[in-house]
Design a protein around this motif. Structure first.
Motif, PDB file in Angstrom:
ATOM      1  N   SER B  21      60.039  59.271  74.755  1.00  0.00           N
ATOM      2  CA  SER B  21      60.833  59.839  73.747  1.00  0.00           C
ATOM      3  C   SER B  21      61.902  58.964  73.016  1.00  0.00           C
ATOM      4  CB  SER B  21      61.266  61.208  74.207  1.00  0.00           C
ATOM      5  OG  SER B  21      60.696  61.711  75.340  1.00  0.00           O
ATOM      6  N   PHE B  22      62.282  59.161  71.827  1.00  0.00           N
ATOM      7  CA  PHE B  22      63.402  58.625  71.523  1.00  0.00           C
ATOM      8  C   PHE B  22      64.476  59.676  70.913  1.00  0.00           C
ATOM      9  CE2 PHE B  22      60.420  55.169  70.248  1.00  0.00           C
ATOM     10  CZ  PHE B  22      60.900  54.328  70.745  1.00  0.00           C
ATOM     11  N   PHE B  23      65.703  59.287  71.177  1.00  0.00           N
ATOM     12  CA  PHE B  23      66.818  60.349  70.661  1.00  0.00           C
ATOM     13  C   PHE B  23      67.300  60.020  69.464  1.00  0.00           C
ATOM     14  CE2 PHE B  23      66.143  61.625  75.012  1.00  0.00           C
ATOM     15  CZ  PHE B  23      66.322  62.916  74.897  1.00  0.00           C
ATOM     16  N   GLN B  28      65.478  65.012  70.205  1.00  0.00           N
ATOM     17  CA  GLN B  28      64.478  64.474  71.094  1.00  0.00           C
ATOM     18  C   GLN B  28      63.101  64.251  70.123  1.00  0.00           C
ATOM     19  OE1 GLN B  28      63.635  65.595  75.092  1.00  0.00           O
ATOM     20  NE2 GLN B  28      61.651  64.799  74.923  1.00  0.00           N
ATOM     21  N   PHE B  29      62.541  63.028  70.270  1.00  0.00           N
ATOM     22  CA  PHE B  29      61.342  62.633  69.341  1.00  0.00           C
ATOM     23  C   PHE B  29      60.311  62.034  70.097  1.00  0.00           C
ATOM     24  CE2 PHE B  29      60.139  59.529  65.988  1.00  0.00           C
ATOM     25  CZ  PHE B  29      60.209  60.488  64.887  1.00  0.00           C
ATOM     26  N   ASP B  30      59.303  63.027  70.589  1.00  0.00           N
ATOM     27  CA  ASP B  30      58.358  62.318  71.446  1.00  0.00           C
ATOM     28  C   ASP B  30      57.184  61.369  70.645  1.00  0.00           C
ATOM     29  OD1 ASP B  30      59.361  63.821  73.559  1.00  0.00           O
ATOM     30  OD2 ASP B  30      58.074  65.778  73.113  1.00  0.00           O
ATOM     31  N   VAL B  31      57.201  60.551  71.099  1.00  0.00           N
ATOM     32  CA  VAL B  31      56.266  59.316  70.614  1.00  0.00           C
ATOM     33  C   VAL B  31      54.871  59.167  71.421  1.00  0.00           C
ATOM     34  CG1 VAL B  31      56.069  56.855  70.048  1.00  0.00           C
ATOM     35  CG2 VAL B  31      58.265  58.139  69.375  1.00  0.00           C
ATOM     36  N   VAL B  32      55.012  59.249  72.662  1.00  0.00           N
ATOM     37  CA  VAL B  32      53.948  59.209  73.378  1.00  0.00           C
ATOM     38  C   VAL B  32      54.058  60.226  74.490  1.00  0.00           C
ATOM     39  CG1 VAL B  32      52.523  57.660  75.259  1.00  0.00           C
ATOM     40  CG2 VAL B  32      53.957  56.520  73.233  1.00  0.00           C
ATOM     41  N   PRO B  50      46.961  56.226  63.456  1.00  0.00           N
ATOM     42  CA  PRO B  50      47.538  56.510  62.502  1.00  0.00           C
ATOM     43  C   PRO B  50      48.914  55.791  62.337  1.00  0.00           C
ATOM     44  CG  PRO B  50      47.112  58.543  63.211  1.00  0.00           C
ATOM     45  CD  PRO B  50      46.472  57.584  64.183  1.00  0.00           C
ATOM     46  N   SER B  51      49.722  55.124  61.190  1.00  0.00           N
ATOM     47  CA  SER B  51      50.769  54.631  61.446  1.00  0.00           C
ATOM     48  C   SER B  51      51.718  55.459  61.825  1.00  0.00           C
ATOM     49  CB  SER B  51      51.021  53.890  60.092  1.00  0.00           C
ATOM     50  OG  SER B  51      51.803  54.586  59.460  1.00  0.00           O
ATOM     51  N   GLY B  52      52.672  54.886  62.685  1.00  0.00           N
ATOM     52  CA  GLY B  52      53.749  55.833  63.434  1.00  0.00           C
ATOM     53  C   GLY B  52      53.294  56.525  64.647  1.00  0.00           C
ATOM     54  N   SER B  53      51.840  56.206  65.219  1.00  0.00           N
ATOM     55  CA  SER B  53      51.763  56.909  66.276  1.00  0.00           C
ATOM     56  C   SER B  53      52.122  56.466  67.431  1.00  0.00           C
ATOM     57  CB  SER B  53      50.143  57.014  66.228  1.00  0.00           C
ATOM     58  OG  SER B  53      49.621  55.610  66.202  1.00  0.00           O
ATOM     59  N   GLY B  54      52.782  55.312  67.488  1.00  0.00           N
ATOM     60  CA  GLY B  54      53.103  54.849  68.834  1.00  0.00           C
ATOM     61  C   GLY B  54      52.502  53.687  69.465  1.00  0.00           C
ATOM     62  N   LYS B  55      51.658  52.927  68.739  1.00  0.00           N
ATOM     63  CA  LYS B  55      51.060  51.743  69.035  1.00  0.00           C
ATOM     64  C   LYS B  55      51.904  50.505  69.463  1.00  0.00           C
ATOM     65  CE  LYS B  55      48.637  51.320  65.063  1.00  0.00           C
ATOM     66  NZ  LYS B  55      49.308  52.532  64.177  1.00  0.00           N
ATOM     67  N   SER B  56      52.796  50.266  68.567  1.00  0.00           N
ATOM     68  CA  SER B  56      53.788  49.266  68.784  1.00  0.00           C
ATOM     69  C   SER B  56      54.537  49.736  70.400  1.00  0.00           C
ATOM     70  CB  SER B  56      54.625  49.047  67.678  1.00  0.00           C
ATOM     71  OG  SER B  56      53.967  48.488  66.668  1.00  0.00           O
ATOM     72  N   THR B  57      54.793  50.999  70.238  1.00  0.00           N
ATOM     73  CA  THR B  57      55.660  51.428  71.357  1.00  0.00           C
ATOM     74  C   THR B  57      54.869  51.115  72.593  1.00  0.00           C
ATOM     75  OG1 THR B  57      56.456  53.168  69.832  1.00  0.00           O
ATOM     76  CG2 THR B  57      56.908  53.471  72.189  1.00  0.00           C
ATOM     77  N   LEU B  58      53.707  51.336  72.747  1.00  0.00           N
ATOM     78  CA  LEU B  58      52.803  51.141  73.821  1.00  0.00           C
ATOM     79  C   LEU B  58      52.861  49.739  74.268  1.00  0.00           C
ATOM     80  CD1 LEU B  58      49.620  53.211  73.365  1.00  0.00           C
ATOM     81  CD2 LEU B  58      51.562  53.475  74.802  1.00  0.00           C
ATOM     82  N   ALA B 219      47.802  61.215  66.214  1.00  0.00           N
ATOM     83  CA  ALA B 219      49.107  61.000  65.532  1.00  0.00           C
ATOM     84  C   ALA B 219      49.899  61.285  66.557  1.00  0.00           C
ATOM     85  CB  ALA B 219      49.020  62.005  64.322  1.00  0.00           C
ATOM     86  N   ARG B 220      51.308  60.857  66.186  1.00  0.00           N
ATOM     87  CA  ARG B 220      52.447  61.019  67.095  1.00  0.00           C
ATOM     88  C   ARG B 220      52.572  62.822  67.616  1.00  0.00           C
ATOM     89  NH1 ARG B 220      57.476  62.248  65.628  1.00  0.00           N
ATOM     90  NH2 ARG B 220      56.955  62.220  63.438  1.00  0.00           N
ATOM     91  N   PRO B 221      53.008  62.911  68.716  1.00  0.00           N
ATOM     92  CA  PRO B 221      52.830  62.015  69.908  1.00  0.00           C
ATOM     93  C   PRO B 221      51.591  61.465  70.426  1.00  0.00           C
ATOM     94  CG  PRO B 221      53.339  64.243  70.788  1.00  0.00           C
ATOM     95  CD  PRO B 221      53.236  64.293  69.178  1.00  0.00           C
TER      96      PRO B 221
HETATM   97  N1  LIG Z   1      63.890  52.506  68.825  1.00  0.00           N
HETATM   98  C1  LIG Z   1      63.464  53.587  68.205  1.00  0.00           C
HETATM   99  N2  LIG Z   1      64.306  54.686  67.700  1.00  0.00           N
HETATM  100  C2  LIG Z   1      63.796  55.770  67.593  1.00  0.00           C
HETATM  101  N3  LIG Z   1      62.549  55.867  67.235  1.00  0.00           N
HETATM  102  C3  LIG Z   1      61.543  54.826  67.113  1.00  0.00           C
HETATM  103  C4  LIG Z   1      62.094  53.764  67.772  1.00  0.00           C
HETATM  104  N4  LIG Z   1      61.048  52.917  67.878  1.00  0.00           N
HETATM  105  C5  LIG Z   1      60.066  53.666  67.279  1.00  0.00           C
HETATM  106  N5  LIG Z   1      60.379  54.919  67.047  1.00  0.00           N
HETATM  107  C6  LIG Z   1      59.274  55.784  66.366  1.00  0.00           C
HETATM  108  O1  LIG Z   1      58.216  56.154  67.030  1.00  0.00           O
HETATM  109  C7  LIG Z   1      57.189  56.260  66.310  1.00  0.00           C
HETATM  110  C8  LIG Z   1      56.165  55.094  66.829  1.00  0.00           C
HETATM  111  O2  LIG Z   1      56.620  53.993  66.271  1.00  0.00           O
HETATM  112  P1  LIG Z   1      55.716  52.866  66.590  1.00  0.00           P
HETATM  113  O3  LIG Z   1      55.129  52.600  68.127  1.00  0.00           O
HETATM  114  O4  LIG Z   1      56.076  51.619  65.937  1.00  0.00           O
HETATM  115  O5  LIG Z   1      54.420  53.224  65.566  1.00  0.00           O
HETATM  116  P2  LIG Z   1      53.086  52.238  65.113  1.00  0.00           P
HETATM  117  O6  LIG Z   1      53.317  50.884  65.879  1.00  0.00           O
HETATM  118  O7  LIG Z   1      51.807  53.180  65.604  1.00  0.00           O
HETATM  119  O8  LIG Z   1      53.195  52.271  63.736  1.00  0.00           O
HETATM  120  C9  LIG Z   1      57.612  56.130  65.003  1.00  0.00           C
HETATM  121  O9  LIG Z   1      57.689  57.439  64.375  1.00  0.00           O
HETATM  122  C10 LIG Z   1      59.145  55.463  64.818  1.00  0.00           C
HETATM  123  O10 LIG Z   1      59.755  55.891  63.754  1.00  0.00           O
END
Ligand SMILES: Nc1ncnc2c1ncn2[C@@H]1O[C@H](COP(=O)(O)OP(=O)(O)O)[C@@H](O)[C@H]1O
Ligand SMILES: [Mg+2]
Lengths: 271, 268
Positions: B21-23, B28-32, B50-58, B219-221
């Motif tokens: 989660s990001f804050f 709170q903002f659940d991403v995964v 989908p874009s914004g689903s958390g792929k880069s986060t993983l 899609a997110r989360p």
């Molecule tokens: N450091 C951060 N702080 C707040 N929100 C973030 C941060 N990094 C990513 N997010 C949010 O997490 C979600 C997933 O991001 P990301 O992993 O980049 O998606 P993807 O790569 O699938 O497009 C997005 O909605 C993004 O706005």
């Protein structure tokens, strides 16, 4: 298909890489500047002796004659060299201290915040106001001028180094850390070059201040340098001499500035 | 079917019950959410979603650049607790050093190892030639197009010769022809070296072409909607995979899983 794609990329890149065409207005601006200068000098010459007593404003011809006298007797260069030496020493010592301390302070957020109000307070003092103190401490030789020039440069470089180190793109630092870079390598490869534009800006802004510091020091207590020349001429009610010294000062600042601009273009050719 | 299965004994990369989660302004903002995933050594894994689903986060979690909020991410059997220098990461954003030429950028990983400039030069040149940037060695990043910068980053990633590679939409800004060329290059490299690759893309065709398995995220989360094992035999020809008899089925199943993800997005 692929050839087209590559060609368009290459065309784009060449378009960007080509030297910027000299802007068309350049020659015109130069002409206008010359005209402005000539008109101003002519006006000054016309006013002098007709509407205003030359005792107060001298005249371009008298100033020119004075300059020529100083140049031909070597007086101007002797004094100029002294001022330049003071500025250079202050510039280098103050600047290096600024980079080193700025870089060190940037390492710690807490340290940065602790000293911030103190540094800002000292920075806020007009440096010229410190001249009497430095003269008391260091006498009337070159030392107080070094210090005055140095301290003026120091603060600008210090603040800019600090700002530069803060602005570094953290994703570049992360990329290097993932490649196994040690902290020292990260500093050398990313942080220093990334903050370099800021550091350079600090030096660029600091240079005229250093010059002012040196001249101000000379005006208070000295027997050489451009500041002394100005002060000395004024003491003898030699208006032409004052203007001649000011002209020399102006010329040096303009040359310094142009030199720095060229250096900047070369150093930042990657931009 | 020759693709390595993650069900095999020891995964190289493993996500266990991962939440992130990001804050954002106290919210709170659940991403995964509750994500489990294992990547076998030598596997080519593609992730679509989908874009914004958390792929880069993983990928960031595997890289050690952003730990999970709860759950565990491990690499080589050990939890990732700091920056993971075993893997090379080709990020989505540009991390070339703008004040260095292409050649000096590509050579950074070797420079960090203390390799002498003269020793580096032929290696750097080979890496630059391999991704088709010959002739641009002396250019600064500013003087390159987006696609060319991506390729320079790719060269810098490959020159590290790491155990595993994380790639975040590396071929996104490239034209179709160049994309195929680099896909072929990457597949050949993978076939030679059997590196483990986690490859994020939004291009389903690309995912099927390259992967042993395609993971479809919701899609997110992000949760895992589908893990599709690609049955197209290797070696594959990047120009021909889309005509393989298995392709159609894979495409439809992945597409359906993606749509499910989009529908699940509705309630907040
Ligand atoms: N450091 C951060 N702080 C707040 N929100 C973030 C941060 N990094 C990513 N997010 C949010 O997490 C979600 C997933 O991001 P990301 O992993 O980049 O998606 P993807 O790569 O699938 O497009 C997005 O909605 C993004 O706005
Ligand atoms: Mg992304």
């Amino acid at each position: 298909m692929s050839a087209t794609g590559l060609r368009s990329e290459e065309a784009l890149e060449q378009g960007v890489a080509m030297p910027r065409p000299a802007s068309r207005g350049e020659g015109r601006v130069l002409l206008l500047r010359t005209v402005t200068l000539v008109v101003a000098l002519a006006l000054w010459q016309a006013l002098s002796g007709n509407l205003v007593d030359p005792f107060w404003i001298s005249s371009p011809l008298a100033v020119g004659a004075k300059l020529w006298l100083w140049i031909s007797t070597g007086v101007l260069f002797r004094h100029l060299l002294v001022t330049i030496e003071e500025t250079a020493v202050g510039f280098i010592v103050g600047g290096v201290c600024g980079v080193v301390l700025g870089g060190l302070v940037a390492q710690s957020r807490i340290l940065q915040r602790t000293i911030d109000p103190f540094v800002t307070a000292v920075y806020g003092i007009p440096k010229v106001a410190l001249a009497p103190l430095f003269i008391m401490w260091f006498g009337i030789g070159l030392m107080p001028k070094f210090v005055l020039a140095g301290i003026s440069v120091f603060f600008l470089v210090f603040f800019n180094t600090l700002a530069g180190a803060r602005e570094v793109d953290s994703s570049m630092v992360d990329a290097l850390r993932m490649m196994g870079a040690r902290p020292a390598q990260i500093h050398r490869i990313v942080i220093l070059p990334a903050s370099f534009p800021f550091i350079f800006l600090g030096f660029k802004l600091g240079l005229p201040y250093g010059f002012v510091g040196a001249v101000a020091g000379e005006m208070m207590a000295s027997n050489e340098g451009i500041g002394f020349l100005t002060q000395n001429s004024a003491g003898q009610y030699d208006t032409a001499g004052v203007f001649a010294a000011l002209t020399a000062l102006m010329t040096v600042t303009v040359l310094l500035d142009a030199g720095l601009a060229r250096l900047e273009r070369w150093v930042f050719r990657w931009r | 079917m020759t693709g390595t299965r993650a069900s095999g004994a020891n995964p190289l990369i493993e996500f266990k019950a991962v939440h992130k989660s990001f804050f954002v302004r106290g919210q709170q903002f659940d991403v995964v959410r509750a994500l489990d995933l294992a990547v076998a050594p030598g596997e080519f894994l593609c992730i679509v979603g989908p874009s914004g689903s958390g792929k880069s986060t993983l990928l960031n979690m595997v890289a050690g650049l952003g730990p999970p909020s709860t759950g565990a991410v491990s690499y080589g059997g050990r939890p990732v607790s700091e920056v993971n220098t075993e893997v090379a990461y080709l990020t989505q954003h540009d991390t070339l050093l703008p004040w260095r030429t292409v050649a000096d950028n590509v050579g950074v990983p070797l420079e960090l190892r203390g390799m002498a400039a003269a020793t580096r030069r032929p290696l750097v040149q080979a890496a630059i030639d391999a991704i088709g940037l010959a002739g641009f060695e002396g250019h600064y990043p500013r003087q390159l197009s987006g696609g060319m910068r991506k390729r320079a980053m790719l060269a810098r990633t490959l020159i590290q010769d790491p155990q595993a590679i994380l790639m975040d939409e590396p071929f996104g800004p490239l034209d179709a022809q160049l994309k195929l060329m680099l896909q072929a290059e990457l597949m050949a490299l993978w076939a030679r070296s059997r590196k483990t690759i986690m490859f994020v893309t939004h291009d389903i065709v690309e995912a099927i072409t390259l992967a042993d398995r395609v993971v479809v995220l919701s899609a997110r989360p992000a949760r895992v909607n589908l893990i599709e094992t690609i049955a197209i035999p290797r070696p594959r020809d990047v120009h021909r995979t889309r005509f393989a008899p298995e392709f159609e089925t894979h495409y439809e199943r992945i597409w359906a899983a993606m749509e499910l993800g989009a529908l699940a997005q509705v309630p907040a």
